[in-house]
Scaffold this motif. Structure first.
Motif, PDB file in Angstrom:
ATOM      1  N   GLN A  97      49.868 170.056  55.511  1.00 25.76           N
ATOM      2  CA  GLN A  97      50.813 169.816  54.433  1.00 25.76           C
ATOM      3  C   GLN A  97      50.090 169.034  53.343  1.00 25.76           C
ATOM      4  O   GLN A  97      49.441 168.024  53.607  1.00 25.76           O
ATOM      5  CB  GLN A  97      52.023 169.016  54.918  1.00 25.76           C
ATOM      6  CG  GLN A  97      53.018 168.676  53.803  1.00 25.76           C
ATOM      7  CD  GLN A  97      54.167 167.813  54.282  1.00 25.76           C
ATOM      8  OE1 GLN A  97      54.407 167.698  55.481  1.00 25.76           O
ATOM      9  NE2 GLN A  97      54.872 167.205  53.357  1.00 25.76           N
ATOM     10  N   LEU A  98      50.203 169.520  52.118  1.00 25.89           N
ATOM     11  CA  LEU A  98      49.615 168.843  50.966  1.00 25.89           C
ATOM     12  C   LEU A  98      50.676 168.751  49.884  1.00 25.89           C
ATOM     13  O   LEU A  98      51.194 169.771  49.430  1.00 25.89           O
ATOM     14  CB  LEU A  98      48.402 169.616  50.454  1.00 25.89           C
ATOM     15  CG  LEU A  98      47.770 169.090  49.155  1.00 25.89           C
ATOM     16  CD1 LEU A  98      47.255 167.663  49.337  1.00 25.89           C
ATOM     17  CD2 LEU A  98      46.640 170.007  48.697  1.00 25.89           C
ATOM     18  N   ASP A  99      51.027 167.527  49.494  1.00 25.51           N
ATOM     19  CA  ASP A  99      51.994 167.286  48.428  1.00 25.51           C
ATOM     20  C   ASP A  99      51.301 166.561  47.281  1.00 25.51           C
ATOM     21  O   ASP A  99      50.663 165.520  47.497  1.00 25.51           O
ATOM     22  CB  ASP A  99      53.155 166.417  48.914  1.00 25.51           C
ATOM     23  CG  ASP A  99      54.011 167.113  49.958  1.00 25.51           C
ATOM     24  OD1 ASP A  99      53.887 168.354  50.096  1.00 25.51           O
ATOM     25  OD2 ASP A  99      54.781 166.421  50.650  1.00 25.51           O
ATOM     26  N   LEU A 100      51.421 167.122  46.088  1.00 26.35           N
ATOM     27  CA  LEU A 100      50.956 166.452  44.871  1.00 26.35           C
ATOM     28  C   LEU A 100      52.189 166.030  44.093  1.00 26.35           C
ATOM     29  O   LEU A 100      52.879 166.869  43.505  1.00 26.35           O
ATOM     30  CB  LEU A 100      50.080 167.389  44.038  1.00 26.35           C
ATOM     31  CG  LEU A 100      48.810 167.900  44.713  1.00 26.35           C
ATOM     32  CD1 LEU A 100      48.046 168.828  43.779  1.00 26.35           C
ATOM     33  CD2 LEU A 100      47.918 166.735  45.134  1.00 26.35           C
ATOM     34  N   GLU A 101      52.469 164.740  44.107  1.00 27.25           N
ATOM     35  CA  GLU A 101      53.665 164.205  43.475  1.00 27.25           C
ATOM     36  C   GLU A 101      53.319 163.808  42.046  1.00 27.25           C
ATOM     37  O   GLU A 101      52.501 162.917  41.825  1.00 27.25           O
ATOM     38  CB  GLU A 101      54.180 163.010  44.284  1.00 27.25           C
ATOM     39  CG  GLU A 101      54.539 163.401  45.720  1.00 27.25           C
ATOM     40  CD  GLU A 101      54.553 162.234  46.687  1.00 27.25           C
ATOM     41  OE1 GLU A 101      54.235 161.105  46.248  1.00 27.25           O
ATOM     42  OE2 GLU A 101      54.871 162.449  47.869  1.00 27.25           O
ATOM     43  N   THR A 102      53.916 164.471  41.077  1.00 25.40           N
ATOM     44  CA  THR A 102      53.532 164.270  39.681  1.00 25.40           C
ATOM     45  C   THR A 102      54.258 163.079  39.051  1.00 25.40           C
ATOM     46  O   THR A 102      53.634 162.159  38.547  1.00 25.40           O
ATOM     47  CB  THR A 102      53.819 165.535  38.867  1.00 25.40           C
ATOM     48  OG1 THR A 102      55.209 165.883  39.001  1.00 25.40           O
ATOM     49  CG2 THR A 102      52.968 166.692  39.375  1.00 25.40           C
ATOM     50  N   LEU A 103      55.584 163.120  39.072  1.00 27.13           N
ATOM     51  CA  LEU A 103      56.359 162.058  38.427  1.00 27.13           C
ATOM     52  C   LEU A 103      57.742 162.003  39.045  1.00 27.13           C
ATOM     53  O   LEU A 103      58.355 163.034  39.321  1.00 27.13           O
ATOM     54  CB  LEU A 103      56.472 162.319  36.923  1.00 27.13           C
ATOM     55  CG  LEU A 103      57.110 161.206  36.082  1.00 27.13           C
ATOM     56  CD1 LEU A 103      56.217 159.966  36.089  1.00 27.13           C
ATOM     57  CD2 LEU A 103      57.333 161.687  34.646  1.00 27.13           C
ATOM     58  N   SER A 104      58.240 160.787  39.258  1.00 32.85           N
ATOM     59  CA  SER A 104      59.593 160.608  39.783  1.00 32.85           C
ATOM     60  C   SER A 104      60.202 159.348  39.186  1.00 32.85           C
ATOM     61  O   SER A 104      59.491 158.449  38.728  1.00 32.85           O
ATOM     62  CB  SER A 104      59.584 160.528  41.316  1.00 32.85           C
ATOM     63  OG  SER A 104      58.770 159.452  41.758  1.00 32.85           O
ATOM     64  N   LEU A 105      61.526 159.287  39.216  1.00 24.88           N
ATOM     65  CA  LEU A 105      62.248 158.176  38.605  1.00 24.88           C
ATOM     66  C   LEU A 105      63.466 157.840  39.435  1.00 24.88           C
ATOM     67  O   LEU A 105      64.204 158.726  39.870  1.00 24.88           O
ATOM     68  CB  LEU A 105      62.672 158.541  37.176  1.00 24.88           C
ATOM     69  CG  LEU A 105      63.581 157.548  36.439  1.00 24.88           C
ATOM     70  CD1 LEU A 105      62.849 156.233  36.184  1.00 24.88           C
ATOM     71  CD2 LEU A 105      64.080 158.157  35.127  1.00 24.88           C
ATOM     72  N   GLY A 106      63.678 156.547  39.669  1.00 24.62           N
ATOM     73  CA  GLY A 106      64.874 156.069  40.356  1.00 24.62           C
ATOM     74  C   GLY A 106      65.561 154.999  39.536  1.00 24.62           C
ATOM     75  O   GLY A 106      64.908 154.077  39.037  1.00 24.62           O
ATOM     76  N   LEU A 107      66.888 155.106  39.374  1.00 18.97           N
ATOM     77  CA  LEU A 107      67.671 154.145  38.602  1.00 18.97           C
ATOM     78  C   LEU A 107      68.796 153.603  39.460  1.00 18.97           C
ATOM     79  O   LEU A 107      69.527 154.377  40.102  1.00 18.97           O
ATOM     80  CB  LEU A 107      68.255 154.806  37.347  1.00 18.97           C
ATOM     81  CG  LEU A 107      67.273 155.407  36.341  1.00 18.97           C
ATOM     82  CD1 LEU A 107      68.033 156.131  35.239  1.00 18.97           C
ATOM     83  CD2 LEU A 107      66.391 154.315  35.748  1.00 18.97           C
ATOM     84  N   ARG A 108      68.945 152.276  39.492  1.00 14.69           N
ATOM     85  CA  ARG A 108      70.086 151.642  40.166  1.00 14.69           C
ATOM     86  C   ARG A 108      71.071 151.181  39.111  1.00 14.69           C
ATOM     87  O   ARG A 108      70.762 150.333  38.265  1.00 14.69           O
ATOM     88  CB  ARG A 108      69.620 150.453  41.010  1.00 14.69           C
ATOM     89  CG  ARG A 108      68.812 150.820  42.238  1.00 14.69           C
ATOM     90  CD  ARG A 108      69.664 151.536  43.288  1.00 14.69           C
ATOM     91  NE  ARG A 108      70.758 150.710  43.755  1.00 14.69           N
ATOM     92  CZ  ARG A 108      70.678 149.912  44.828  1.00 14.69           C
ATOM     93  NH1 ARG A 108      69.560 149.842  45.542  1.00 14.69           N
ATOM     94  NH2 ARG A 108      71.721 149.199  45.195  1.00 14.69           N
ATOM     95  N   LEU A 109      72.260 151.757  39.126  1.00 15.12           N
ATOM     96  CA  LEU A 109      73.313 151.406  38.172  1.00 15.12           C
ATOM     97  C   LEU A 109      74.486 150.839  38.950  1.00 15.12           C
ATOM     98  O   LEU A 109      75.437 151.547  39.290  1.00 15.12           O
ATOM     99  CB  LEU A 109      73.732 152.649  37.376  1.00 15.12           C
ATOM    100  CG  LEU A 109      72.599 153.394  36.658  1.00 15.12           C
ATOM    101  CD1 LEU A 109      73.110 154.693  36.046  1.00 15.12           C
ATOM    102  CD2 LEU A 109      71.981 152.499  35.598  1.00 15.12           C
ATOM    103  N   GLY A 110      74.409 149.557  39.270  1.00 13.46           N
ATOM    104  CA  GLY A 110      75.435 148.948  40.094  1.00 13.46           C
ATOM    105  C   GLY A 110      75.410 149.548  41.485  1.00 13.46           C
ATOM    106  O   GLY A 110      74.363 149.591  42.144  1.00 13.46           O
ATOM    107  N   PRO A 111      76.540 150.076  41.969  1.00 11.49           N
ATOM    108  CA  PRO A 111      76.589 150.628  43.328  1.00 11.49           C
ATOM    109  C   PRO A 111      76.042 152.064  43.419  1.00 11.49           C
ATOM    110  O   PRO A 111      76.061 152.663  44.487  1.00 11.49           O
ATOM    111  CB  PRO A 111      78.081 150.617  43.660  1.00 11.49           C
ATOM    112  CG  PRO A 111      78.743 150.803  42.326  1.00 11.49           C
ATOM    113  CD  PRO A 111      77.880 150.061  41.325  1.00 11.49           C
ATOM    114  N   VAL A 112      75.561 152.601  42.315  1.00 16.33           N
ATOM    115  CA  VAL A 112      75.102 153.988  42.278  1.00 16.33           C
ATOM    116  C   VAL A 112      73.607 154.027  41.960  1.00 16.33           C
ATOM    117  O   VAL A 112      73.104 153.254  41.133  1.00 16.33           O
ATOM    118  CB  VAL A 112      75.876 154.814  41.227  1.00 16.33           C
ATOM    119  CG1 VAL A 112      75.325 156.232  41.134  1.00 16.33           C
ATOM    120  CG2 VAL A 112      77.360 154.830  41.568  1.00 16.33           C
TER     121      VAL A 112
END
Length: 452
Positions: A97-112
């Protein structure tokens, strides 16, 4: 015949050689990469940005470098085919298995929490009987009077993954999450049927091939006859210029986390979905019982001394490979994580994990124990001991270094490969770089039920 059989191995040689289980990452809860193992897991930051990273895992069953190579009289390393074949069992597997992860984003908006990600993913799987390499390199004389099965099962495929996810706090101590993934296939080679049986008569040396074999390909194989088989699959050809293709699919992940004070429970199901291959598709089928006699041909089919040109002329007359262009579907390996972590001290946690993967009618499992220690405010180190592939010699190490908002992480599930690479049959490595902003303080100690 030798060339046709060898093609199945040559296909793997044209790519990077599916997959060891990613175990260490799941316990690195302070990193954005842990979110990939459970969509309910978010680090304690309002904004998490995953920059380009890589994960690679390779497992070759029953073979190692020292099994494949030996030193000749001149001190040169040469491939020892006979010793390699002797080390094989009845069935043998290769997975990568080979994964090339380019870009990701996570946002915490209160409980979401919201997430977005893109990655290139490549998987390879080969399950082959020992009789296959025996026939290719040692010939069929050893099987006179016998019928042997030599059909392999294989999946080699690559695709782009676009993921959108969400997490919500049902309570201050319960989080659930999900992720939907659009899949854009780049290329595939997959066996739908793998029935190939060969019998060599013990009196007149006639050969009988009982075949029920079908190979599905998409943008990967050019077949123009027994003497002209080419693989054009190239993982390096991935580019953002072709974000979508006609080979599409969907998958989804679901997960949950329960915080019981010092005890943390987690469960997730990943990659529930499939890709439908519609574009640039070819199917190659060999069906029926084929018989031919003639001492010269029967003895020479698998022998290097035979003129391969004359053998090909005969094979063309006997074997009729049927080519069609029918779309096909391929399910992703379905993965499951079940884990528990216990906080022994403010800076020290231990955990346990059960992993299961369902793929091509087989189940692959692993179990692991881990520990992580926050040594300094900027340095976290961890270790993992796992049982998998019927082996206990799986010792993993991981570490993260954080300076300001920049976090660098590295993990391996088998550090022993670094010290004895020639005697190891597996390796794994993950390297990632994150930007973390707006730290969120953990909830007060009375936020939920405390069992410890």
């Amino acid at each position: 015949m030798k060339k046709v059989l060898f093609f199945l191995f040559a296909t793997l040689a044209n790519v990077a050689l599916l997959a060891q289980q990613d175990l260490s990452t799941h316990f690195m809860r302070h990193t954005w990469q842990a979110h990939r193992t459970n969509p309910a897991l978010y680090p304690d930051y309002g904004v998490s940005i995953g920059l380009p990273g890589v994960y690679n895992s390779l497992w070759i069953e029953n073979l190692t470098y020292n099994t494949l190579f030996t030193t000749d009289a001149n001190g040169q390393q040469v491939i020892d085919i006979n010793s390699s074949i002797a080390a094989l069992e009845g069935q043998n597997r290769i997975r990568e298995q080979l994964d090339l992860e380019t870009l990701s984003l996570g946002l915490r908006l209160g409980p979401v929490g919201l997430s977005f990600a893109h990655a290139f993913r490549f998987n390879a799987y080969l399950d082959y009987p020992k009789a296959l390499p025996q026939l290719i390199w040692q010939g069929n004389a050893q099987f006179i009077g016998q019928e042997v099965s030599f059909g392999p099962q294989t999946d080699i495929y690559a695709y782009q993954e676009f993921a959108v996810g969400a997490m919500v706090d049902l309570a201050k101590w319960v989080q659930v999450g999900g992720r939907v993934k659009f899949l854009s296939g780049a290329g595939s080679v997959s066996t739908a049927n793998s029935g190939l049986r060969l019998r060599t008569d013990d009196e007149i040396y006639a050969l009988t091939l009982d075949a029920d074999f079908r190979l599905n390909t998409a943008a990967s194989i050019n077949y123009n006859g027994f003497d002209d088989v080419r693989a054009n699959f190239d993982f390096a050809s991935f580019s953002l210029d072709q974000l979508t293709t006609g080979n599409n699919g969907f998958a989804f992940d679901i997960g949950a986390r329960i915080d019981l004070g010092k005890l943390d429970l987690s469960a997730s199901l990943l990659d529930i979905g499939q890709i439908t291959w519609d574009e640039d598709v070819s199917n190659y089928s060999l069906n029926g019982v084929y018989e031919y006699e003639g001492l010269d041909l029967a003895q020479g089919i698998f022998e290097d001394s035979t003129s391969f040109g004359s053998v090909l002329d005969t094979l063309k007359q006997i074997y009729e490979v049927k080519e069609t262009q029918e779309s096909y579907e391929m399910a992703l390996p379905r993965r499951m994580y079940l884990s528990a972590t216990l906080q022994l001290r403010e800076n020290w946690t231990v955990g346990g994990l059960f992993y299961s993967e369902r793929y091509r009618g087989q189940t692959f499992t692993a179990a692991a124990l881990s520990t992580n220690l926050q040594v300094l405010s900027m340095l976290n180190v961890g270790a993992l001991f796992a049982y998998r592939d019927r082996r206990f010699d799986n010792l993993g190490l991981n570490a993260t270094f954080k300076l300001g908002p920049v976090q660098l992480m590295a993990a391996t599930d088998n550090i022993l490969t670094v010290f004895q690479p020639k005697d190891s049959n597996s390796s794994s490595l993950r390297i990632g770089l994150n930007l973390l902003f707006n730290r969120i303080d953990p909830p007060a100690t009375d936020a939920g039920p405390k069992w410890f």
